[in-house]
Design a protein around this motif. Sequence first.
Motif, PDB file in Angstrom:
ATOM      1  N   ALA A   1       6.963  10.498  -4.982  1.00  0.00           N
ATOM      2  CA  ALA A   1       7.113  10.013  -3.611  1.00  0.00           C
ATOM      3  C   ALA A   1       8.520   9.489  -3.406  1.00  0.00           C
ATOM      4  O   ALA A   1       9.234   9.193  -4.370  1.00  0.00           O
ATOM      5  N   VAL A   2       8.869   9.364  -2.151  1.00  0.00           N
ATOM      6  CA  VAL A   2      10.111   8.688  -1.767  1.00  0.00           C
ATOM      7  C   VAL A   2       9.671   7.544  -0.862  1.00  0.00           C
ATOM      8  O   VAL A   2       9.143   7.756   0.216  1.00  0.00           O
ATOM      9  N   VAL A   3       9.861   6.318  -1.365  1.00  0.00           N
ATOM     10  CA  VAL A   3       9.427   5.126  -0.638  1.00  0.00           C
ATOM     11  C   VAL A   3      10.629   4.215  -0.463  1.00  0.00           C
ATOM     12  O   VAL A   3      11.287   3.845  -1.439  1.00  0.00           O
ATOM     13  N   GLU A   4      10.908   3.862   0.786  1.00  0.00           N
ATOM     14  CA  GLU A   4      12.042   3.000   1.127  1.00  0.00           C
ATOM     15  C   GLU A   4      13.338   3.500   0.490  1.00  0.00           C
ATOM     16  O   GLU A   4      14.138   2.740  -0.032  1.00  0.00           O
ATOM     17  N   GLY A   5      13.513   4.813   0.501  1.00  0.00           N
ATOM     18  CA  GLY A   5      14.737   5.419  -0.007  1.00  0.00           C
ATOM     19  C   GLY A   5      14.803   5.573  -1.509  1.00  0.00           C
ATOM     20  O   GLY A   5      15.801   6.046  -2.041  1.00  0.00           O
ATOM     21  N   GLU A   6      13.756   5.207  -2.230  1.00  0.00           N
ATOM     22  CA  GLU A   6      13.730   5.321  -3.687  1.00  0.00           C
ATOM     23  C   GLU A   6      12.698   6.341  -4.129  1.00  0.00           C
ATOM     24  O   GLU A   6      11.588   6.368  -3.613  1.00  0.00           O
ATOM     25  N   VAL A   7      13.060   7.148  -5.121  1.00  0.00           N
ATOM     26  CA  VAL A   7      12.141   8.141  -5.659  1.00  0.00           C
ATOM     27  C   VAL A   7      11.190   7.450  -6.641  1.00  0.00           C
ATOM     28  O   VAL A   7      11.628   6.696  -7.516  1.00  0.00           O
ATOM     29  N   LYS A   8       9.890   7.688  -6.458  1.00  0.00           N
ATOM     30  CA  LYS A   8       8.862   7.084  -7.310  1.00  0.00           C
ATOM     31  C   LYS A   8       8.057   8.190  -7.978  1.00  0.00           C
ATOM     32  O   LYS A   8       8.002   9.317  -7.499  1.00  0.00           O
ATOM     33  N   ASP A   9       7.380   7.840  -9.085  1.00  0.00           N
ATOM     34  CA  ASP A   9       6.575   8.833  -9.800  1.00  0.00           C
ATOM     35  C   ASP A   9       5.107   8.781  -9.377  1.00  0.00           C
ATOM     36  O   ASP A   9       4.709   7.951  -8.562  1.00  0.00           O
ATOM     37  N   ALA A  10       4.297   9.656  -9.954  1.00  0.00           N
ATOM     38  CA  ALA A  10       2.883   9.749  -9.607  1.00  0.00           C
ATOM     39  C   ALA A  10       2.123   8.472  -9.966  1.00  0.00           C
ATOM     40  O   ALA A  10       1.189   8.080  -9.262  1.00  0.00           O
ATOM     41  N   ALA A  11       2.516   7.794 -11.044  1.00  0.00           N
ATOM     42  CA  ALA A  11       1.840   6.554 -11.446  1.00  0.00           C
ATOM     43  C   ALA A  11       1.990   5.478 -10.371  1.00  0.00           C
ATOM     44  O   ALA A  11       1.058   4.706 -10.117  1.00  0.00           O
ATOM     45  N   TYR A  12       3.145   5.434  -9.734  1.00  0.00           N
ATOM     46  CA  TYR A  12       3.373   4.479  -8.645  1.00  0.00           C
ATOM     47  C   TYR A  12       2.391   4.728  -7.502  1.00  0.00           C
ATOM     48  O   TYR A  12       1.815   3.794  -6.949  1.00  0.00           O
ATOM     49  N   ILE A  13       2.192   5.999  -7.171  1.00  0.00           N
ATOM     50  CA  ILE A  13       1.283   6.347  -6.079  1.00  0.00           C
ATOM     51  C   ILE A  13      -0.142   5.923  -6.427  1.00  0.00           C
ATOM     52  O   ILE A  13      -0.865   5.400  -5.579  1.00  0.00           O
ATOM     53  N   GLU A  14      -0.548   6.126  -7.673  1.00  0.00           N
ATOM     54  CA  GLU A  14      -1.882   5.697  -8.132  1.00  0.00           C
ATOM     55  C   GLU A  14      -2.053   4.191  -7.922  1.00  0.00           C
ATOM     56  O   GLU A  14      -3.088   3.739  -7.446  1.00  0.00           O
ATOM     57  N   GLU A  15      -1.049   3.409  -8.302  1.00  0.00           N
ATOM     58  CA  GLU A  15      -1.130   1.954  -8.173  1.00  0.00           C
ATOM     59  C   GLU A  15      -1.181   1.527  -6.709  1.00  0.00           C
ATOM     60  O   GLU A  15      -1.942   0.636  -6.341  1.00  0.00           O
ATOM     61  N   VAL A  16      -0.368   2.144  -5.879  1.00  0.00           N
ATOM     62  CA  VAL A  16      -0.341   1.798  -4.456  1.00  0.00           C
ATOM     63  C   VAL A  16      -1.680   2.111  -3.803  1.00  0.00           C
ATOM     64  O   VAL A  16      -2.152   1.373  -2.940  1.00  0.00           O
ATOM     65  N   SER A  17      -2.322   3.195  -4.240  1.00  0.00           N
ATOM     66  CA  SER A  17      -3.598   3.588  -3.634  1.00  0.00           C
ATOM     67  C   SER A  17      -4.705   2.576  -3.898  1.00  0.00           C
ATOM     68  O   SER A  17      -5.710   2.555  -3.201  1.00  0.00           O
ATOM     69  N   LYS A  18      -4.515   1.727  -4.885  1.00  0.00           N
ATOM     70  CA  LYS A  18      -5.520   0.708  -5.213  1.00  0.00           C
ATOM     71  C   LYS A  18      -5.385  -0.552  -4.361  1.00  0.00           C
ATOM     72  O   LYS A  18      -6.275  -1.390  -4.343  1.00  0.00           O
ATOM     73  N   LEU A  19      -4.277  -0.679  -3.645  1.00  0.00           N
ATOM     74  CA  LEU A  19      -4.052  -1.849  -2.791  1.00  0.00           C
ATOM     75  C   LEU A  19      -4.907  -1.765  -1.531  1.00  0.00           C
ATOM     76  O   LEU A  19      -5.217  -0.670  -1.063  1.00  0.00           O
ATOM     77  N   PRO A  20      -5.280  -2.914  -0.957  1.00  0.00           N
ATOM     78  CA  PRO A  20      -6.035  -2.872   0.303  1.00  0.00           C
ATOM     79  C   PRO A  20      -5.132  -2.431   1.466  1.00  0.00           C
ATOM     80  O   PRO A  20      -3.942  -2.748   1.485  1.00  0.00           O
ATOM     81  N   THR A  21      -5.722  -1.729   2.421  1.00  0.00           N
ATOM     82  CA  THR A  21      -4.966  -1.292   3.599  1.00  0.00           C
ATOM     83  C   THR A  21      -4.744  -2.467   4.545  1.00  0.00           C
ATOM     84  O   THR A  21      -5.323  -3.543   4.365  1.00  0.00           O
ATOM     85  N   LYS A  22      -3.951  -2.254   5.560  1.00  0.00           N
ATOM     86  CA  LYS A  22      -3.658  -3.291   6.551  1.00  0.00           C
ATOM     87  C   LYS A  22      -4.949  -3.769   7.217  1.00  0.00           C
ATOM     88  O   LYS A  22      -5.162  -4.973   7.374  1.00  0.00           O
ATOM     89  N   ASP A  23      -5.825  -2.828   7.581  1.00  0.00           N
ATOM     90  CA  ASP A  23      -7.086  -3.196   8.226  1.00  0.00           C
ATOM     91  C   ASP A  23      -7.976  -4.009   7.288  1.00  0.00           C
ATOM     92  O   ASP A  23      -8.635  -4.958   7.707  1.00  0.00           O
ATOM     93  N   GLU A  24      -8.009  -3.620   6.010  1.00  0.00           N
ATOM     94  CA  GLU A  24      -8.804  -4.366   5.034  1.00  0.00           C
ATOM     95  C   GLU A  24      -8.254  -5.782   4.860  1.00  0.00           C
ATOM     96  O   GLU A  24      -9.025  -6.748   4.770  1.00  0.00           O
ATOM     97  N   LEU A  25      -6.939  -5.911   4.828  1.00  0.00           N
ATOM     98  CA  LEU A  25      -6.326  -7.241   4.705  1.00  0.00           C
ATOM     99  C   LEU A  25      -6.629  -8.111   5.919  1.00  0.00           C
ATOM    100  O   LEU A  25      -6.934  -9.295   5.779  1.00  0.00           O
ATOM    101  N   LEU A  26      -6.558  -7.515   7.105  1.00  0.00           N
ATOM    102  CA  LEU A  26      -6.881  -8.268   8.313  1.00  0.00           C
ATOM    103  C   LEU A  26      -8.337  -8.721   8.300  1.00  0.00           C
ATOM    104  O   LEU A  26      -8.654  -9.833   8.726  1.00  0.00           O
ATOM    105  N   GLY A  27      -9.216  -7.861   7.807  1.00  0.00           N
ATOM    106  CA  GLY A  27     -10.627  -8.224   7.679  1.00  0.00           C
ATOM    107  C   GLY A  27     -10.818  -9.395   6.723  1.00  0.00           C
ATOM    108  O   GLY A  27     -11.615 -10.306   6.980  1.00  0.00           O
ATOM    109  N   MET A  28     -10.075  -9.378   5.618  1.00  0.00           N
ATOM    110  CA  MET A  28     -10.154 -10.479   4.644  1.00  0.00           C
ATOM    111  C   MET A  28      -9.676 -11.788   5.260  1.00  0.00           C
ATOM    112  O   MET A  28     -10.291 -12.837   5.068  1.00  0.00           O
ATOM    113  N   VAL A  29      -8.579 -11.716   6.006  1.00  0.00           N
ATOM    114  CA  VAL A  29      -8.041 -12.914   6.650  1.00  0.00           C
ATOM    115  C   VAL A  29      -9.035 -13.452   7.684  1.00  0.00           C
ATOM    116  O   VAL A  29      -9.281 -14.658   7.749  1.00  0.00           O
TER     117      VAL A  29
END
Length: 160
Positions: A106-134
């Motif tokens: 991936a290219v995130v914020e101008g930096e090239v990232k590997d597949a492992a980074y994408i796996e980790e990011v996919s485990k984070l809660p989405t914006k809607d999930e975070l708003l629900g938690m709040v």
Amino acid sequence: MKKELKKQIIEELSKEFTSDVSIFYADYKGQTVKDLETLRKSVREAGGKARVVKNTLARIALKNNGIEADFEENNIFIWGEDQITLAKIVVKHAKDYKDTFKIKGAVVEGEVKDAAYIEEVSKLPTKDELLGMVAFMMKAPIAKFAWGLNKLIEKKEQEN
């Protein structure tokens, strides 16, 4: 492909591939049209875009935005502003079609990232999930207060 068409594609991608968007790329060799349409539909519903582009054209478009990236073989590019949701979609598609769809990076914020980074990011809660938690966290003290008041009223009624 004609030179004019290539220039037009590079212009479009240069406008799209800014540092505000997250760009994922994956090998889609062996995917059927139906499989890719399923991915495209999911990405579109999340407000993103997916497109098969020649590596050279994608590389030039990224270079126009000051991003150095290198791609090999066949790639489908998925991009949009909601990095977490798109990462979840890409990872889910890779798990569903593990023999024919492989995340490369991936290219995130101008930096090239590997597949492992994408796996980790996919485990984070989405914006809607975070708003629900709040919202739940904000509601909890009020709910406990209301429960306590209700118990106090019940106790007073029993005393009378």
